[in-house]
Design an enzyme around this catalytic site. Structure first.
Site, mmCIF file in Angstrom:
data_model
loop_
_atom_site.group_PDB
_atom_site.id
_atom_site.type_symbol
_atom_site.label_atom_id
_atom_site.label_comp_id
_atom_site.label_asym_id
_atom_site.label_seq_id
_atom_site.Cartn_x
_atom_site.Cartn_y
_atom_site.Cartn_z
ATOM 1 C CG ASP A 82 -1.516 -1.233 1.189
ATOM 2 O OD1 ASP A 82 -2.310 -1.689 0.460
ATOM 3 O OD2 ASP A 82 -2.325 -1.427 2.347
ATOM 4 N NE ARG A 129 -1.331 -7.433 -8.407
ATOM 5 C CZ ARG A 129 -1.736 -8.543 -7.170
ATOM 6 N NH1 ARG A 129 -1.804 -9.766 -8.208
ATOM 7 N NH2 ARG A 129 -2.177 -8.432 -6.384
ATOM 8 N NE ARG A 130 -5.057 -9.397 -5.182
ATOM 9 C CZ ARG A 130 -5.453 -8.600 -4.329
ATOM 10 N NH1 ARG A 130 -5.931 -8.374 -3.523
ATOM 11 N NH2 ARG A 130 -4.174 -9.612 -3.202
ATOM 12 N NE ARG A 147 -12.148 1.001 -0.504
ATOM 13 C CZ ARG A 147 -12.414 1.976 0.036
ATOM 14 N NH1 ARG A 147 -12.565 2.835 -1.039
ATOM 15 N NH2 ARG A 147 -11.890 1.863 1.505
ATOM 16 N NE ARG A 153 -12.166 -5.865 0.015
ATOM 17 C CZ ARG A 153 -11.144 -4.930 0.049
ATOM 18 N NH1 ARG A 153 -10.773 -6.520 -1.461
ATOM 19 N NH2 ARG A 153 -10.936 -4.402 -0.021
ATOM 20 C CB CYS A 239 0.630 0.886 -5.291
ATOM 21 S SG CYS A 239 -0.264 2.269 -4.855
#
Length: 330
Positions: A82, A129-130, A147, A153, A239
């Site tokens: 992060d 990315r994922r 989120r 989650r 990031c």
């Protein structure tokens, strides 16, 4: 005279408090000093909406850094992935503790692997990315942003809002939720975010507490995590970019083969570095693999040189056409 307690700034989430508590325990053991946690609320904890639109994972960092610069605390703990790669005047990374597992994992409602999800299954991830990695393997999936903290989650999976989600294994390990893992993705084939699984303990530059904080650094975690960050910084990708980077320590014998005895004559320690840049839809990617002597990767100059070579090759092979990368690699 007893040294004053170290004031450790932390976000209030379960994962952040767990990570900070681990650092506090390590500091107590290494220095004999007491450590007290100072809770700090960040924009990422109170704002809603897609993380990328809020400024990426850096929204979790700014308030911690401000508190440190103001003197409200003596050190702060970040998830390395992060932490923006740009330098902040007056601050530095004072320690990189032992690294947790770096892999991404799938948590599905029925416990099945990615390949077993039904066509059109809804998979949650807020990481570009994922998303790209998921669509690369299963273009039929409906990948949606998500989120909230880890438990929030997971609850959305249990309640049927998502069929599965992708998370960092490290977070589940740290809060004791590994029973929810349905599949672990190999870090070589599915490279994670730079610094994933590592923690960064940030201190004020020149502050005397830096000497105490440095005692909890794990040299291997420092080498791999900082090399990954050097590549990301050279790319100037941020990031939240669709970039996966994994650095792994290996031992090679005198002929360059894996599996040499680290204590034996003729063996050498190396860092195997994999960097992959994706199109957002996962349809294309550019991958570079390199081996860097560990002795080279232990120094900042050596890491920058290695990162420059990797990024130059990525860009020469078209990575800049797949993603918004500002780095030149030269």
């Amino acid at each position: 005279m007893t040294a004053p307690a170290l004031r450790l700034g932390t976000r209030a989430s379960l994962l952040a408090r767990t990570q900070s508590g681990t650092v506090a325990d390590a500091l107590r053991a290494a220095t004999g000093r007491e450590v007290e946690l100072v809770p700090i609320t960040t924009d990422g904890d109170v704002l809603t909406g897609p993380l990328a639109q809020l400024g990426g994972t850096g929204v979790f960092v700014a308030a911690l850094r401000d508190a440190l610069l103001r003197g409200d605390c003596d050190l702060v703990v970040h998830s390395m992935k992060d932490l923006p790669t740009g330098a902040i005047e007056g601050l530095r990374i004072g320690a990189v503790p032992p690294r947790a597992p770096v892999r991404d994992v799938l948590c599905s409602r029925d416990g099945g692997a990615l390949a077993a999800l039904p066509p059109g299954a809804v998979v949650g991830s807020g990481s570009p990315r994922r998303v790209a990695q998921l669509l690369r393997r299963r273009p039929d999936l409906a990948v949606r942003g998500i989120r909230g903290n880890v438990d929030t989650r997971l609850r959305k999976v249990d309640e049927g809002e998502y069929d599965a989600i992708v998370l960092a294994e490290a977070g589940l390990v740290r809060i004791g939720r590994t029973d929810r893992i349905s599949e672990r993705f190999d870090a070589d084939a599915w490279p994670p975010s730079a610094g994933q699984g590592a923690l960064a303990v940030e201190v004020r530059a020149g502050d005397a507490v830096g000497d105490d904080v440095a005692r909890i650094t794990d040299p291997d975690a420092e080498v791999t995590a900082l090399l990954e960050r050097a590549v990301l910084r050279r790319l100037e990708a941020g990031c939240a970019a669709p970039v996966g980077i994994a650095a792994t320590l290996e031992t090679r014998d005198e002929h360059g083969d894996e599996g040499g005895d680290a204590a034996g004559a003729g063996s050498r320690a190396v860092v195997r570095l994999v960097a992959e840049v994706y199109a957002l839809d996962g349809a294309q990617s550019v991958r570079v693999e390199r081996t860097v002597p560990k002795t080279e990767a232990q120094g900042a100059a050596g890491r920058e040189d290695a990162a420059e070579r990797v990024v130059a090759e990525l860009l020469d092979r078209g990575a800049g056409e797949l993603a918004d990368l500002a780095g030149t690699g030269r």
